[in-house]
Design a protein around this motif. Structure first.
Motif, PDB file in Angstrom:
ATOM      1  N   PHE A   1       0.660  -1.264   0.038  1.00 56.54           N
ATOM      2  CA  PHE A   1      -0.328  -0.243  -0.288  1.00 56.54           C
ATOM      3  C   PHE A   1       0.652   1.562  -0.162  1.00 56.54           C
ATOM      4  N   ASP A   2      -0.271   2.916  -0.326  1.00 52.95           N
ATOM      5  CA  ASP A   2       1.322   3.481  -0.408  1.00 52.95           C
ATOM      6  C   ASP A   2       0.222   4.878   0.327  1.00 52.95           C
ATOM      7  N   GLU A   3       0.628   5.859   0.040  1.00 58.84           N
ATOM      8  CA  GLU A   3       0.498   7.252   0.715  1.00 58.84           C
ATOM      9  C   GLU A   3      -0.869   7.933   0.788  1.00 58.84           C
ATOM     10  N   GLN A   4      -1.018   7.001  -0.601  1.00 56.85           N
ATOM     11  CA  GLN A   4      -2.723   7.674  -0.690  1.00 56.85           C
ATOM     12  C   GLN A   4      -3.108   6.912   0.197  1.00 56.85           C
ATOM     13  N   ASP A   5      -3.414   5.229   0.242  1.00 56.63           N
ATOM     14  CA  ASP A   5      -3.750   4.522   0.992  1.00 56.63           C
ATOM     15  C   ASP A   5      -3.712   5.218   2.275  1.00 56.63           C
ATOM     16  N   LEU A   6      -2.680   5.650   2.671  1.00 61.19           N
ATOM     17  CA  LEU A   6      -2.536   5.732   4.338  1.00 61.19           C
ATOM     18  C   LEU A   6      -3.079   6.590   4.873  1.00 61.19           C
ATOM     19  N   ASN A   7      -3.147   8.136   3.782  1.00 64.15           N
ATOM     20  CA  ASN A   7      -3.959   9.338   4.171  1.00 64.15           C
ATOM     21  C   ASN A   7      -5.243   8.318   4.295  1.00 64.15           C
ATOM     22  N   SER A   8      -6.462   7.748   2.789  1.00 62.81           N
ATOM     23  CA  SER A   8      -7.273   7.817   2.717  1.00 62.81           C
ATOM     24  C   SER A   8      -7.834   6.438   3.690  1.00 62.81           C
ATOM     25  N   SER A   9      -7.411   6.050   4.927  1.00 65.16           N
ATOM     26  CA  SER A   9      -7.668   4.828   5.365  1.00 65.16           C
ATOM     27  C   SER A   9      -8.664   4.075   4.420  1.00 65.16           C
TER      28      SER A   9
END
Lengths: 243, 410
Positions: free
Chosen positions: B145-153
């Motif tokens: 998973f990447d930053e986007q996945d992290l930011n969007s939970s």
């Protein structure tokens, strides 16, 4: 050349001292054939051990070829036994499971003789005692007389100054015993070897040329043998003898 | 009499009693075999552990909450909640810790994983995208998973190789939906197998944010902030690991307002862990070797026993040899070499035997054993020493026999 000068031997058995030899004076010239006779307990075994450098006198002097043996250590004595003395025992004392050739080679192994020289010398020695065809037989494949011949060959190989034979015919029947004695006679006559018999058997002693009698650790008599072995052994020994 | 001659003589002497010689040698064979086999297995285990530890990351530093016990490390990770996401962010700031390259905090919990009718229990690790770099995880299929996945939970999950195998049994996992504690997640990647029974293969990775909001709930740390169980840090190079450890330690002391040595966290380099584990396996290997050496000792006593019997049996032979001119040394060397031949021959066979056992262990696939030259050299030296040591007494006894008595011996 052997010179014993008032040689004594004392064993201490606990607190008791046993005087096995009480001052023996004896000279044996090169080329002699001599018998040391005496009943058991007369000290003849002790004398033989000392003559053979297996043991050392408690006092007195023993010169072997001009060398004084009495002060030597064990290893020097082993060297003297190796080069100057040949042993023949009543019970042959051959190594079991070891071929005649290998048995005869043993003294040469300790003398540091090369393998090839050992082989030729050992087979020559075995041939000279009439065992040319038995080189690779082991003691248990040989008769008593043949085993004693191997022992004689072993005693000869390092050209010793003296051969000591302790009852050499004691375990053999009369006929074989005579054959063995005749081998010694040949060695004495033809090769000039000095031979000392230690025996209690007058018949065997009669085949030598001088008899020294021992009793209670002292020399009690000495005689020359005018006609060794009488006639029968001499004639059975070989045709060339006594002529 | 030269050595070659003595060896020939010794072999002849020994072959006169083949069964006895073989049985005597057996003691040495088992001893040497055990030493070689156990040392090989020990070294194999050590190599496996080293490989595993090195496999979990490059230039890796672990920051655990709670103070470590003495001696370097403790496995009490997560025993107290003193580390926070904010700590991790501070470590990641190059102004604070210039020698730190990447930081990956993690929070983990066991959870029920369901795919269709199959279900299993696995460790769910909530972390950040940097985790895959810090721990050198590679995607076998899909992606991490990447930053986007992290930011969007995002409800996405990456599966360890073994876990993927257990759940999907060879089916394509990417794009499938699994349930973690009944919350649906989409599988976006599976990882390359790490092997060696490590935890990575059986774990499941989700974004930290998702884990907190959907799975674990967030735990508040002692000093405030969201707590994490472990922070994995990658230093910029191997040479800067120690410097990075120092920087992190100082930073955290400052942040946690710690004045003396009563840290509520601990910073451990990968090398420290490796060092401790290597020390443990070395001691274990040494211990096993020592036990094996005892059996070698027993074998040596067997040699001495047989040599003493042999000397008595061959008293007459010794007498004959002495009568025809063998010196003390000659007899001594003869018997000593017989003892040495027994032990060296036993040693050689024992090495083959030990190597065979080691190969058998390797063949079972449990462990890759390594028969090292060191172990072989040790075994040979030791068996020679045993032969020499236990041969000396019988040989001395033989050499000091009186020839007259020896000749009369029946």
């Amino acid at each position: 050349m052997i010179e014993l000068d008032s040689v004594t031997k004392v064993y201490s058995m606990g607190s008791v001292e046993v005087h096995a030899l009480r001052g023996i004076n004896l000279q044996i010239e090169p080329g002699e054939f001599i018998a040391i006779m005496g009943p058991s307990g007369s000290g003849k075994s002790t004398l033989m051990n000392i003559l053979g450098c297996l043991d050392q006198p408690s006092s007195g002097r023993y010169l072997l070829d001009g060398i004084s043996v009495a002060e030597m250590n064990d290893d020097d004595l082993a060297g003297v036994r190796n080069r100057k003395i040949g042993f023949v025992f009543q019970n042959y004392n051959l190594l079991a499971r070891t071929s005649a050739l290998d048995n005869v080679e043993i003294p040469m192994v300790y003398a540091g003789i090369s393998t090839s020289a050992r082989l030729s010398k050992a087979s020559n020695a075995l041939e000279s005692v009439g065992l040319a065809g038995r080189l690779h037989h082991k003691p248990n494949q040989l008769s008593g007389g043949e085993q004693q011949r191997v022992a004689i060959a072993r005693s000869l190989v390092n050209d010793p100054s003296i051969i000591l034979a302790d009852e050499p015919t004691g375990n053999l029947d009369t006929k074989t015993g005579r054959e063995i004695i005749s081998i010694f006679q040949h060695l004495n006559r033809d090769r000039g070897m000095t031979i000392v018999f230690v025996t209690h058997d007058p018949e065997v002693a009669a085949c030598t040329r001088r008899i020294v009698r021992l009793r209670d650790g002292e020399v009690v008599g000495e005689e020359r043998v005018a006609n060794p072995c009488g006639n029968d052994i001499a004639s059975s020994a070989s045709a060339e003898s006594q002529s | 009499m030269n050595i070659l001659e003595s060896v020939r003589l010794a072999i002849r002497g020994l072959s006169a009693n083949k069964l006895r010689s073989a049985l005597t040698m057996l003691g040495i064979i088992i001893g040497v075999g055990a030493v070689v086999a156990l040392l090989s297995i020990g070294q194999g285990a050590q190599a496996a552990i080293t490989q595993q530890i090195q496999g979990i990351g490059s230039n890796l530093i672990f920051v655990f909450p709670g103070a470590l016990t003495q001696g370097g490390m403790s496995f009490g990770a997560g025993s107290s909640a003193t580390l926070t996401m904010e700590d991790a962010a501070a470590i990641a700031n190059p102004l604070n810790c210039p020698d730190v390259y990447a930081v990956a905090p993690q929070q983990q919990r066991n959870a029920q994983i369901i795919y269709r009718s199959r279900n299993t229990n696995a460790s769910v690790v909530g972390t950040v995208p940097q985790f895959s770099f810090v721990r050198t995880l590679e995607a076998a299929d899909g992606r991490f998973f990447d930053e986007q996945d992290l930011n969007s939970s995002a409800r996405v999950a990456v599966l360890g190789a073994q876990l993927a195998m257990d759940l999907f049994e060879g089916e394509d996992a990417i794009g499938q939906t699994i349930r973690i504690n009944r919350v649906p997640f989409r599988v976006i990647g599976t990882l390359v197998e790490q092997g060696g029974g490590g935890p990575t293969d059986t774990s499941l990775y989700v974004p930290m944010t998702t884990a907190k909001s959907r799975l674990f709930g967030s735990t508040v740390a002692r000093g405030g902030g969201t707590s994490v169980q472990l922070i994995s840090v990658s230093a910029i190079s191997e040479g800067r690991i120690d410097a990075a450890v120092q920087q992190i330690t100082e930073l955290l002391r400052q942040r946690h307002k710690i004045e003396y040595d009563d840290d509520d966290f601990s910073v451990t380099g990968q090398k420290d862990i490796l060092g401790v584990l290597n020390q443990v396996t070395s001691i274990l290997t040494l211990f096993l070797g020592a036990i094996a050496a005892i059996s070698l000792l027993v074998g040596g006593i067997g040699i001495m026993n047989i040599m003493l019997v042999s000397v008595t049996e061959r008293t007459r032979e010794i007498g004959i040899r002495k009568a025809v001119g063998a010196k003390r040394r000659d007899i001594m060397v003869q018997f000593l070499i017989e003892a040495m031949v027994l032990s060296i021959l036993g040693g050689v066979v024992g090495i083959a035997f030990g190597a065979g056992v080691a190969a058998l262990v390797t063949a079972t696939g449990v462990l890759n054993t390594q028969v090292s030259l060191q172990a072989v050299a040790l075994a040979v030296t030791f068996s020679m020493a045993v032969g020499l040591f236990f041969g000396i007494y019988p040989a001395t006894r033989a050499a000091s026999l009186n020839p007259i008595q020896a000749l009369r011996y029946e």
